[in-house]
Design a protein around this motif. Structure first.
Motif, PDB file in Angstrom:
ATOM      1  N   THR A   1      31.465  29.640   2.523  1.00  0.00           N
ATOM      2  CA  THR A   1      31.358  28.603   1.569  1.00  0.00           C
ATOM      3  C   THR A   1      32.534  28.003   1.840  1.00  0.00           C
ATOM      4  OG1 THR A   1      30.537  30.174  -0.008  1.00  0.00           O
ATOM      5  CG2 THR A   1      31.630  28.238  -1.043  1.00  0.00           C
ATOM      6  N   VAL A   2      33.961  28.503   2.079  1.00  0.00           N
ATOM      7  CA  VAL A   2      35.128  27.694   2.329  1.00  0.00           C
ATOM      8  C   VAL A   2      35.035  26.887   3.388  1.00  0.00           C
ATOM      9  CG1 VAL A   2      37.650  27.913   2.686  1.00  0.00           C
ATOM     10  CG2 VAL A   2      36.739  29.309   0.952  1.00  0.00           C
ATOM     11  N   ALA A   3      34.284  27.265   4.334  1.00  0.00           N
ATOM     12  CA  ALA A   3      34.127  26.237   5.848  1.00  0.00           C
ATOM     13  C   ALA A   3      33.387  25.313   5.344  1.00  0.00           C
ATOM     14  CB  ALA A   3      33.803  27.434   6.812  1.00  0.00           C
ATOM     15  N   LEU A   4      32.100  25.768   4.868  1.00  0.00           N
ATOM     16  CA  LEU A   4      31.247  24.649   4.405  1.00  0.00           C
ATOM     17  C   LEU A   4      32.015  23.553   3.359  1.00  0.00           C
ATOM     18  CD1 LEU A   4      28.327  23.637   4.655  1.00  0.00           C
ATOM     19  CD2 LEU A   4      28.079  24.837   2.721  1.00  0.00           C
TER      20      LEU A   4
ATOM     21  N   LEU B   1      32.318  19.751   4.416  1.00  0.00           N
ATOM     22  CA  LEU B   1      31.658  18.557   3.623  1.00  0.00           C
ATOM     23  C   LEU B   1      32.752  17.452   3.204  1.00  0.00           C
ATOM     24  CD1 LEU B   1      29.208  20.246   1.276  1.00  0.00           C
ATOM     25  CD2 LEU B   1      28.732  18.878   3.163  1.00  0.00           C
ATOM     26  N   SER B   2      34.140  18.028   2.950  1.00  0.00           N
ATOM     27  CA  SER B   2      35.116  17.007   2.437  1.00  0.00           C
ATOM     28  C   SER B   2      35.451  16.271   3.831  1.00  0.00           C
ATOM     29  CB  SER B   2      36.539  17.817   2.284  1.00  0.00           C
ATOM     30  OG  SER B   2      37.539  17.316   1.995  1.00  0.00           O
ATOM     31  N   ALA B   3      35.524  16.813   4.999  1.00  0.00           N
ATOM     32  CA  ALA B   3      35.719  15.937   6.280  1.00  0.00           C
ATOM     33  C   ALA B   3      34.856  14.809   6.362  1.00  0.00           C
ATOM     34  CB  ALA B   3      35.723  16.940   7.406  1.00  0.00           C
ATOM     35  N   VAL B   4      33.438  15.219   6.189  1.00  0.00           N
ATOM     36  CA  VAL B   4      32.379  14.302   6.342  1.00  0.00           C
ATOM     37  C   VAL B   4      32.597  13.170   5.347  1.00  0.00           C
ATOM     38  CG1 VAL B   4      30.157  13.840   6.092  1.00  0.00           C
ATOM     39  CG2 VAL B   4      30.711  15.858   7.420  1.00  0.00           C
ATOM     40  N   THR B   5      32.826  13.523   3.932  1.00  0.00           N
ATOM     41  CA  THR B   5      33.131  12.651   3.033  1.00  0.00           C
ATOM     42  C   THR B   5      34.072  11.455   3.370  1.00  0.00           C
ATOM     43  OG1 THR B   5      32.204  14.176   1.465  1.00  0.00           O
ATOM     44  CG2 THR B   5      33.512  12.210   0.489  1.00  0.00           C
TER      45      THR B   5
END
Length: 134
Positions: A20-23, A27-31
């Motif tokens: 969950t932390v890795a995901l 997602l933060s990097a993609v955003t």
């Protein structure tokens, strides 16, 4: 002696937490990268608009520059004289300001600033300056 027959509930919970932390980080990097792509596109539009208005200023007779491009007149989509120059306002809350430190000087220093709001509501700007002489 007990044999290990499988994973325990705690091992599954820890693996789920790590996943969950890795995901979340992914997602933060993609955003963030999508925001930077949008900002880069907006900056390219602003630079294109700057080039258009600077070319128009260069093509204007020296005595007509201040008349056609009023000093410190923040122009926007409503009632603007620059829409035909920049091809319309494609950025959110875009405005163009042409200013002169000293209107009576020769050479005349001309500064053009384009401001807009990005998708997060932050004010962005791009500027260019040039000199014109008689």
């Amino acid at each position: 002696m007990k044999k290990n027959r499988g994973t325990t509930l705690i091992e599954i919970l820890i693996a789920t937490l790590v996943f969950t932390v890795a995901l979340g980080a992914l997602l933060s990097a993609v955003t963030a990268s999508l925001y930077l792509v949008d900002l880069s596109r907006e900056q390219a539009i602003a630079v294109s608009d700057l080039r258009n208005i600077m070319e128009r200023i260069r093509a204007t007779a020296f005595n007509n520059i201040v008349v056609q491009f009023p000093d410190a007149d923040a122009d926007g989509p409503a009632g603007n004289p620059y829409s035909s120059i920049v091809g319309g306002y494609r950025l959110n809350n875009q405005s163009i300001t042409v200013s002169y430190p000293d209107v009576n000087s020769d050479p005349l220093e001309i500064r053009v600033v384009i401001t807009w709001q990005d998708k997060r509501g932050r004010t962005q700007s791009a500027a260019a300056s040039t000199f014109r002489t008689r």
